[in-house]
Design an enzyme around this catalytic site. Sequence first.
Site, PDB file in Angstrom:
ATOM      1  N   GLU A  45       0.865  -1.412  -0.240  1.00 22.43           N
ATOM      2  CA  GLU A  45       0.079   0.006   0.202  1.00 22.43           C
ATOM      3  C   GLU A  45       0.902   1.351  -0.002  1.00 22.43           C
ATOM      4  OE1 GLU A  45      -3.616   1.217   2.175  1.00 22.43           O
ATOM      5  OE2 GLU A  45      -2.557  -0.503   2.913  1.00 22.43           O
ATOM      6  N   LYS A 114      -9.446   3.009  -2.387  1.00 19.33           N
ATOM      7  CA  LYS A 114      -9.453   2.798  -1.270  1.00 19.33           C
ATOM      8  C   LYS A 114     -10.944   3.324  -0.987  1.00 19.33           C
ATOM      9  CE  LYS A 114      -7.724   0.760   3.034  1.00 19.33           C
ATOM     10  NZ  LYS A 114      -6.103   1.540   3.844  1.00 19.33           N
ATOM     11  N   CYS A 175      -5.884  -3.456   1.836  1.00 12.90           N
ATOM     12  CA  CYS A 175      -5.460  -3.351   3.427  1.00 12.90           C
ATOM     13  C   CYS A 175      -6.717  -3.493   4.024  1.00 12.90           C
ATOM     14  CB  CYS A 175      -4.828  -2.422   4.104  1.00 12.90           C
ATOM     15  SG  CYS A 175      -4.394  -2.405   5.518  1.00 12.90           S
ATOM     16  N   PRO A 357      21.764   2.695  28.769  1.00 10.72           N
ATOM     17  CA  PRO A 357      22.196   2.796  30.775  1.00 10.72           C
ATOM     18  C   PRO A 357      22.210   2.014  30.745  1.00 10.72           C
ATOM     19  CG  PRO A 357      21.212   4.731  29.960  1.00 10.72           C
ATOM     20  CD  PRO A 357      20.805   4.007  28.841  1.00 10.72           C
ATOM     21  N   LEU A 358      22.782   0.841  31.077  1.00 11.34           N
ATOM     22  CA  LEU A 358      22.333  -0.445  31.782  1.00 11.34           C
ATOM     23  C   LEU A 358      22.593  -0.433  33.574  1.00 11.34           C
ATOM     24  CD1 LEU A 358      24.556  -3.184  30.368  1.00 11.34           C
ATOM     25  CD2 LEU A 358      22.472  -2.885  30.435  1.00 11.34           C
ATOM     26  N   SER A 359      21.362  -0.844  34.282  1.00 12.92           N
ATOM     27  CA  SER A 359      21.120  -0.535  35.716  1.00 12.92           C
ATOM     28  C   SER A 359      21.431  -2.225  36.114  1.00 12.92           C
ATOM     29  CB  SER A 359      19.600  -0.196  35.439  1.00 12.92           C
ATOM     30  OG  SER A 359      18.843  -1.292  35.767  1.00 12.92           O
ATOM     31  N   GLY A 360      21.531  -2.917  35.419  1.00 12.33           N
ATOM     32  CA  GLY A 360      21.390  -4.235  36.187  1.00 12.33           C
ATOM     33  C   GLY A 360      20.252  -4.880  36.273  1.00 12.33           C
ATOM     34  N   ASP A 363      14.288  -4.961  32.276  1.00 12.23           N
ATOM     35  CA  ASP A 363      14.373  -3.717  31.326  1.00 12.23           C
ATOM     36  C   ASP A 363      15.830  -3.481  29.990  1.00 12.23           C
ATOM     37  OD1 ASP A 363      11.369  -3.947  32.050  1.00 12.23           O
ATOM     38  OD2 ASP A 363      12.325  -2.505  32.937  1.00 12.23           O
ATOM     39  N   SER A 364      16.760  -2.421  30.884  1.00  7.64           N
ATOM     40  CA  SER A 364      17.817  -2.584  30.352  1.00  7.64           C
ATOM     41  C   SER A 364      18.841  -3.412  29.818  1.00  7.64           C
ATOM     42  CB  SER A 364      18.800  -1.321  31.424  1.00  7.64           C
ATOM     43  OG  SER A 364      19.240  -1.776  32.381  1.00  7.64           O
TER      44      SER A 364
END
Length: 714
Positions: A45, A114, A175, A357-360, A363-364
Amino acid sequence: MGRLMHVATCALNQWALDFNGNRDRIVESIRIAKSKGAKLRVGPELEISGYGCLDHFLEGEVYESSIAMLQQILQDESLHDIIIDLGMPILHRGNRYNCRVVILNSKILLIRPKMHLANDGNYREMRYFIPWKKPLKVEEFVLPDEIAAIQGARKVFIGDAVLSTNDACIGVESCEELFVPESPHINMGLNGVDIITNSSGSHHELRKLETRIALILEATRKNGGVYLYSNQKGCDGDRLYYDGCAMVIVNGQIVNQGSQFSTTDVEVVTAIVDIEEVNSYRTSPARGAQSQSAPEYKRIDVDFSLGQGETDLDLDVFPNKAQPLRVHAPEEEIALGPACWLWDYLRRSKSAGFFIPLSGGIDSCSTATLVFSMCRIVYAALKEGNEQVIADVKRICGPYHHDDNWLPSSAKDLCNSILHTAYMGMASQSSAETRSRAERLAKDIGAYHTDLNIDLAFDAQRQIFTQATGFEPKFKVHGGTQTENLALQNIQARQRMVTAYMLAQLLPTVRQRNNGGGLLVLGSGNVDECLRGYLTKYDCSSADINPIGSISKTDLKRFVRWAANSFDLPILDEFVDATPTAELEPITADYVQSDEADMGMTYAELSDFGRLRKEKKAGPYTMFCRLVHDWKDRASPREVADKVKRFHHFYAINRHKMTTMTPSYHAEAYSPDDNRFDLRPFLYPSFWESYSFKKIDERVALLEKRAKESGKSQ
């Protein structure tokens, strides 16, 4: 003429407003289709302009540029001898239409607007286009001078019609028309249309593919026919990832299916179909009787044959056999969809890589694992000889190695050039466990890692406040109030955001990358925390893009557990097993901060609240009435009421945060994205005084009264 017909559909990685690039990918797909013997090619499309132009569709220049690209395609004689179904915006009699333009041998056969526009969820087509409200009707479209000169005529048909070739009838739908109750393919099939094309701009959403494919299969299961489904693929400029999966269906069965996720910009899916199978499938007397009363389409004659008589005599040419649907598990969808989206964003933004930023925490960790998944996918494409991927990797990574022809020796090697991480700790808050997990994860995936503390910046900010006010705020564990406690936590969170952006801007220079360059900062807030507002405004949730912002905590845990085995990263199991904590308060002998304790609800409960709020359109009272039954084995009516009230209270007071949230990959149907998907106020009246909460209290009282009376009678 022959009974065997070779057809092609495709998935193209188009980019909004990239007219030249879009044209090149369209042309490549047509040439590939021709090289495989196809006589019909269907594309996605709005493939000429790109689907995601949004308000640019209100600009006349988009229509002029699209016409210019159409002109170049019409003038290319190497694209002759194949019917080409193109997608582009068209301006007709002052109205803007989302159209299919079907061409053959430098001539336009039909412009088909469409008829049913997508206008919910992430889609706003009614904002830019109008639907064609004249079923079975056609009008004359006045061609621009440059197109008229090629056409040899001033006018062509625009409207709701079908094409009648020498050996088949072809119909077109787009679509959303597949998803409406009265889809065009129903009457087309009853009118004897043999082949129906569907050109889509459908985005990825977890667990959505099977639903979409069920509707596609149903399009020809009752009525018979060949169905060619084309879809865009990739990130074309915003939060959505279009997930391809182009396919050919015959009489309700898949005979060929393309990939859902990949780094291939042009993917062509072909099949040989036997048109006689359609005729034999349609022998039902009930279908024949209904066809007599079906509305009749205008048929535009096309002197062209899809089948080749000599092909029927070639024993090496035979129809594609039916095959089962290929569907990824949700964990695989998370590993592939956001990863491909990240790659498109990185290469098209011309950035030097990513910073996380790795937080441990998980999520990161999930965000970093997705980047590693991206590197695995890209490295696999390198080994396959994907020329576009090779060129992109050389351009992005070569400057780190002062070698324009540098290529990685492994996915981990590639990750070292692309991904930068940092652990930004606080001496009194950050544990040795989270610091160690962050460092070991970075090492195992190959990221360029930095370890630092932000105590100096935190202390300086607190001293500035104390000097200005004469008041020294304290943490709760040191005797401070809840307000002081939150303020001190927020200082740390926001300082991390500032530090993250400084590192992202300067780390390529620190690494002596040729011409420096900047990194894209990736966010790591999940959908449940965004929904609850459990985050600091302008903290590390503030980033350039966020690949997990629409993924639930539950799904992220499943993905990380899956990746531990699939990517051979045993370190990931430690993240799944760890207690989620923000580590924004001092750790003492008898206190360690816990996310679920802070929120007053579990992540699983947040997912329930989110789905009921968005997908089931439930307000507070309706939500309570549903959950009091769903949770009856684990919570009393009063406990359910307290949780529902707590959720809506925090949802309301934190909704303003969603107006500033980082653009996130769209993956979940209950995403609280305020920018396009989930439009709500961000200043709410107090729910505690609401009529809904009053009704909840009344219902709880009735339930408790009934339970008490029932207990007495026993």
